[in-house]
Scaffold this active site. Structure first.
Site, PDB file in Angstrom:
ATOM      1  N   HIS A  96       5.363   5.059   4.376  1.00  0.00           N
ATOM      2  CA  HIS A  96       5.781   5.037   2.973  1.00  0.00           C
ATOM      3  C   HIS A  96       5.341   6.317   2.257  1.00  0.00           C
ATOM      4  CE1 HIS A  96       6.382   3.112  -1.049  1.00  0.00           C
ATOM      5  NE2 HIS A  96       5.414   3.942  -1.359  1.00  0.00           N
ATOM      6  N   GLU A  97       4.073   6.710   2.424  1.00  0.00           N
ATOM      7  CA  GLU A  97       3.586   7.932   1.779  1.00  0.00           C
ATOM      8  C   GLU A  97       4.350   9.155   2.270  1.00  0.00           C
ATOM      9  OE1 GLU A  97       1.679   8.082  -0.703  1.00  0.00           O
ATOM     10  OE2 GLU A  97       1.094   5.994  -0.734  1.00  0.00           O
ATOM     11  N   HIS A 146       7.455   9.770   0.337  1.00  0.00           N
ATOM     12  CA  HIS A 146       7.292  10.575  -0.877  1.00  0.00           C
ATOM     13  C   HIS A 146       7.264  12.061  -0.528  1.00  0.00           C
ATOM     14  CE1 HIS A 146       6.915   7.185  -3.441  1.00  0.00           C
ATOM     15  NE2 HIS A 146       5.768   6.770  -2.943  1.00  0.00           N
ATOM     16  N   HIS A 160      10.573   5.615  -5.780  1.00  0.00           N
ATOM     17  CA  HIS A 160      10.572   4.180  -5.521  1.00  0.00           C
ATOM     18  C   HIS A 160      11.959   3.586  -5.756  1.00  0.00           C
ATOM     19  CE1 HIS A 160       5.988   4.086  -6.390  1.00  0.00           C
ATOM     20  NE2 HIS A 160       6.242   4.336  -5.124  1.00  0.00           N
TER      21      HIS A 160
END
Length: 1015
Positions: free
Chosen positions: A242-243, A246, A252
């Site tokens: 998930h990180e 980014h 999101h």
């Protein structure tokens, strides 16, 4: 964090965000050629991050996304107007996934209690969510970057060529490094993004353990390194993936402009102060790249993210046509929507893929029936570092042109199209096998003619081992970070430039363990062949020490058998120079000691390094053989100098013990003695038995060695200096060392003498040495200890009745745990037996009568006392029992008119409270009465939000009652009163700093009296 699949989340907002110019207090732009080798160590990582784009220094956070000052200007956010101070304990930066929401909802944690920690001077974390100015104003529902759309003019936020260089900080374990690499390989597998170990690239990401938990900037910041924070509890595959989303450029998913068509935000369930996490972007300023809303995105929040309670929804997906609500917040893998978005964002070719298996094949589209015109395909072959790729074309039929101008397949020796060209092919001639120099190949196919052929077919295979002729690189076991494959044998021959040595350091190591490493192993030899001198034969789970060759060559062999497979190893090699061979010996005055990657100076005996670490000066410390004397810190009685390291080795004659008494003590330091300290050990070596590490201004107790040797070491750092210390040592003969001092049972040495003690059930004879059978009534008030049946470990005598009255600190319950138990068996325990009572005597409620050979379960009294009675009759005797008595905090207490005591821990006054304490007391008064609680002493680790150690009071029987307050530091300023007949006290401590604790008194009081006193 979840992503806004929007192009503004991905392009307009991603690409439109200006480059940061020193935002968030960052330093100047680092030189592109800067050396970041310090990142191999934890301290180096932290120091270098001071000059990074550090997400923990962001102006504000949007969930786990770091926003800098330029972002705020872009979003037209006036901090003074739109941002407010954080007013409640924050949940901290998490990715909002399902697994995190579950882990944050432990039974004794409320929605308002959770938090991540921010580092202070000692590296600990403090509870906080936002740096100033704080969170977005709750009234704001959307924000808009009111600038002209520029999808292609802000490409600096896209990583060029989809290549993201990375560095992993040296403070991560091997298993954590493996998780990071698995997450990066996952992104590579499904997209055209490529992660490479950073060499000399100016912009790169740094995996770091930062104070803000899990957080990152969105996209490439440019102008130097940027941190991706993998903080406490963030080292999970899905969270790291998930990180990385980014970093790639994702926001999101639930912040898309069209989100209200797909989900409902239930604002009344959101934790106060967290409303800003549910803002959405404005339509017209962002684009979703034509992709529909993705419930399954790894960038989507879970249903209860930032919820007031675990079972309250903050984001509710709308029902589908079948009346089913989609699941959101998964942290397992990239969704199809994530993959499609990334491929569009980085303009991935329509065909081709990333191949990561050991063997595989691929072909031109339509093979063998002919490829279409204007095709463009890219295959990225990526195997384990240390392996090479052998590529074989088994069929080739492409339109032939001069220089293969029109249709061709191109192979490059690396990870992208700028890598060295191995060959460009067309026509029908099958190329010779191609071999990579490293672990990646780039294969690109293009067609632009109207004359089409069948295409091509190619197969590849990864081969481990080989010659590594370069000055730096990485070697990993086959298939790392996943388990290595069975029946492998890999040999690497490393050669660096002439005049250098080979340095080898291990980042991770896990090979099947065996005493002689007979099955799976790694062998390292000092030279180019298998006959070279053996450096080591390694297996197991401990990383080998750093390796340095004596020449510019090193030989390595990895072997696995056909059975058990483990994660393997990851190692870096590099050219190493012997600085001590230079004419000036590295500038060292006395001696130069070469170390891997560097060197250090050393001094002759009687000298020590000066502050410049090169010159030598007369040393403090020394070797002492006197029976008594004085030791002082350097410079005494003035302040000691910085950067000093003094060692005193005190040696007494055999059968003597050495005692050390500090007369004056004043050092810099906190509870963990991280800066300046004195260490005292029994023995002369630096790893001998440690008595303690001391700092601060509290004088240590007298310390007595366990042998005739004592080591005293003083260290000071490079900052604060204090007065120091003065200590007196004296030696005393240990009469117990010979023949047990003539004692029948135990001999205890005292200064100038000794004394004898008897075991349980015996008393000391008047001659001071012998032991006689004693009476059998025992009173025990120690916090913990051992008790046993008479004559233990031999059989208990007949016709005996023994009692034990065990009492504990007020507010702490007595616990009894049996180690051994063997009493004459009887169905009703009518003969020999042990009885346990829940109170101070046999009139208290009985907890049980026990006999036989089955150990009773651990038993906890309801209060601070327990009574035991053992009885044996005239016949059969057995071994008896041995048990350990201890204490447990918490329980139910009865408040009466008479004042009673309550202590935070059983050893209050003798020791600080323990780590990881979990104590709940419920104080109950009679009907019509309330509870009054006053604190005589209160000293609990202080922190702004009481996020580490704290005491909480609830106006009722449990934590669902109204909370009267959370306290730390010096505690409540006044008495605490219950509104009803009960009061719950909760005490929690973390795993580090411990303080004195608290001493409270409680009593029952009339409601009207309590109300009057409150007024």
């Amino acid at each position: 964090m979840p992503r806004a699949t929007a192009l503004g989340a991905l392009v307009s907002l991603l690409l439109l965000l200006p480059l940061p110019r020193g935002a968030g207090g960052l330093g100047e732009r680092p030189d592109a050629t800067a050396d970041y080798s310090e990142l191999d160590g934890e301290e180096g990582t932290e120091q270098q991050l001071e000059h990074y784009h550090d997400p923990c220094k962001a102006a504000v956070f949007w969930g786990d996304i770091a926003l800098d000052e330029d972002d705020l200007k872009l979003f037209h956010i006036d901090k003074a107007r739109d941002w407010t101070k954080q007013t409640v304990g924050a949940t901290g930066h998490s990715t909002g996934g399902l697994e995190e929401q579950a882990s944050e909802s432990s039974p004794d944690t409320t929605a308002m209690d959770t938090g991540t920690k921010e580092a202070g001077k000692d590296g600990r974390e403090n509870t906080t969510l936002l740096h100033s100015p704080g969170t977005l104003h709750a009234a704001a529902k959307t924000f808009s970057p009111r600038v002209r759309r520029a999808t292609t003019s802000r490409t600096e936020r896209i990583w060029p060529g989809g290549v993201i260089p990375y560095v992993i900080g040296g403070n991560f374990t091997g298993s954590q490094r493996a998780i990071f690499k698995q997450a990066m390989r996952h992104w590579e597998k499904h997209t055209c993004v490529t992660f490479i170990e950073r060499t000399d690239e100016e912009s790169f990401i740094v995996f770091s353990y930062r104070t803000c938990g899990c957080c990152s900037y969105v996209g490439r910041r440019g102008g130097g390194p940027q941190a991706i924070s993998i903080g406490k509890n963030c080292d999970k595959f899905g969270i790291v993936a998930h990180e990385l989303g980014h970093v790639v450029g994702f926001w999101h998913e639930h912040t898309r402009p069209d989100r209200d068509q797909h989900v409902t935000i239930i604002r009344e369930n959101i934790q106060p102060g967290q409303e800003y996490n549910f803002l959405k972007m404005e339509a017209g300023e962002v684009s979703s790249l034509g992709e529909t809303y993705d419930f399954d995105s790894i960038m989507h929040y879970a249903r209860n993210t930032f919820s007031r309670g675990v079972f309250l929804d903050t984001i509710l997906p709308r029902q589908d046509d079948n009346g089913v609500r989609p699941t959101i917040g998964q942290r397992v893998r990239l969704s199809q929507g994530d993959i499609a978005q990334a491929r569009k964002l980085y303009k991935c070719p329509a065909c081709g893929e990333t191949l990561q298996d050991t063997t595989g094949n691929f072909s031109a589209p339509g093979f063998p029936n002919g490829y279409p015109s204007y095709s463009h395909c890219v295959w990225r072959i990526s195997v384990t570092p240390g392996e090479k790729i052998v590529l074989n074309f088994t069929s080739m039929d492409l339109f032939k042109s001069r220089l293969c101008w029109y249709d061709y397949v191109e192979v490059r020796d690396g990870y992208w199209r700028k890598a060295p060209l191995l060959g460009r092919f067309c026509g029908d001639k099958i190329p010779e096998p191609l071999v990579s120099t490293d672990s990646r190949l780039w294969v690109e196919f293009r067609s632009s003619s109207n004359i089409l052929g069948k295409g091509f077919f190619a197969a590849y295979e990864a081969t481990c081992g080989g010659d590594m002729n370069k000055d730096a690189g990485q070697i990993q076991s086959p298939n790392y970070p996943d388990d290595y494959r069975p029946s492998k044998e890999c040999v690497w021959r490393i050669t660096v430039s002439e005049g250098f040595h080979v340095g080898l350091t291990f980042q991770a190591f896990e090979i099947e363990r065996h005493d002689s490493c007979a099955y799976d192993y790694l062998e390292v030899r000092d030279g180019p062949t298998e006959e070279s001198a053996l450096i080591g034969h390694f297996c197991g789970y401990e990383k080998p020490e750093d390796v340095k060759s004596s020449s510019n060559r090193l030989w390595m062999k990895f072997v696995s058998d056909g059975s058990i497979n483990k994660a393997g190893f990851a190692a870096n090699f590099f050219k190493e120079v012997d600085e001590c061979s230079w004419p000036d010996h590295g500038g060292c005055e006395h001696r130069c000691v070469n170390t891997l990657g560097s060197y250090k100076c050393a001094c002759d005996p009687g000298y020590e390094l000066a502050a410049d670490k090169k010159m030598c000066e007369v040393a403090c410390g020394g070797f002492i053989t006197k029976l008594n004397g004085t030791i002082t810190s350097p410079g005494w009685p003035k302040e000691y100098p910085t950067n000093k390291n003094c060692v005193w080795q005190v040696v007494a004659p055999a059968q003597y013990r050495i005692s050390l008494q500090f007369e004056v003590f004043e050092l810099e330091g906190n509870d963990v003695c991280k800066y300046d300290f004195v260490e005292v050990r029994s023995g002369l070596s630096p790893d001998a038995k440690l008595h303690g590490r001391f700092c601060g201004s509290e004088t240590p107790e007298v310390i007595t060695s366990q042998s005739n040797n004592m080591r005293v070491e003083f260290k000071s750092d490079n900052t604060v200096s204090k007065r120091g210390f003065r200590a007196h040592f004296f030696s005393d003969k240990d009469e117990c060392a010979k023949d047990n001092g003539g004692c029948q049972h135990e001999c205890v040495n005292t200064f100038g003498s000794y004394l004898c003690r008897c075991r349980n059930g015996y008393w000391l004879h008047e001659n001071g040495h012998d032991c006689k059978e004693a009476g059998c009534a025992h009173k025990i008030s120690s916090v913990e200890g051992t008790l046993a049946s008479p004559n233990w470990p031999d059989k208990y005598p007949s016709r005996r009745e023994c009692t034990w009255n065990i009492s504990s600190t007020a507010g702490h319950r007595v616990k009894l745990t049996f180690n051994e138990f063997e009493i004459e068996q009887h169905q009703e325990c009518a003969y020999d037996h042990l009885e346990m009572y829940d109170g101070p005597d046999s009139l208290a409620p009985i907890l049980g009568r026990f006999c036989g050979s089955k150990k009773p379960d651990p038993t906890v009294a309801s209060g601070s006392s327990m009574f035991l009675r053992f009885y044996s009759d005239a016949s059969v005797q057995r071994k008896g029992f041995q048990a350990v008595h201890s204490t447990e905090c918490g329980g139910r207490l009865k408040a009466e008119v008479q004042t009673k005591e309550l202590y935070s821990h059983a050893q209050f006054g003798d020791n600080n409270y323990p780590s990881e304490a979990r104590c709940d007391w419920v104080i109950v008064a009679e009907d019509g009465y309330g509870v009054e609680l006053t604190f005589r002493t209160f000293e609990v680790e202080e922190e702004a939000d009481c996020g580490y150690d704290y005491m909480e009071a609830y106006d009722g029987y449990d934590s669902s009652a109204p909370r009267l307050g959370r306290f730390c530091g010096s505690g409540p300023l006044e008495e605490i009163y219950s509104a009803g007949d009960s009061l719950m006290i909760r005490f929690r401590t973390d795993d580090t700093i411990n303080k004195k604790g608290f001493h409270a008194r409680y009593t029952s009081t009339k409601f009207q009296d309590a109300l009057h006193m409150k007024k």
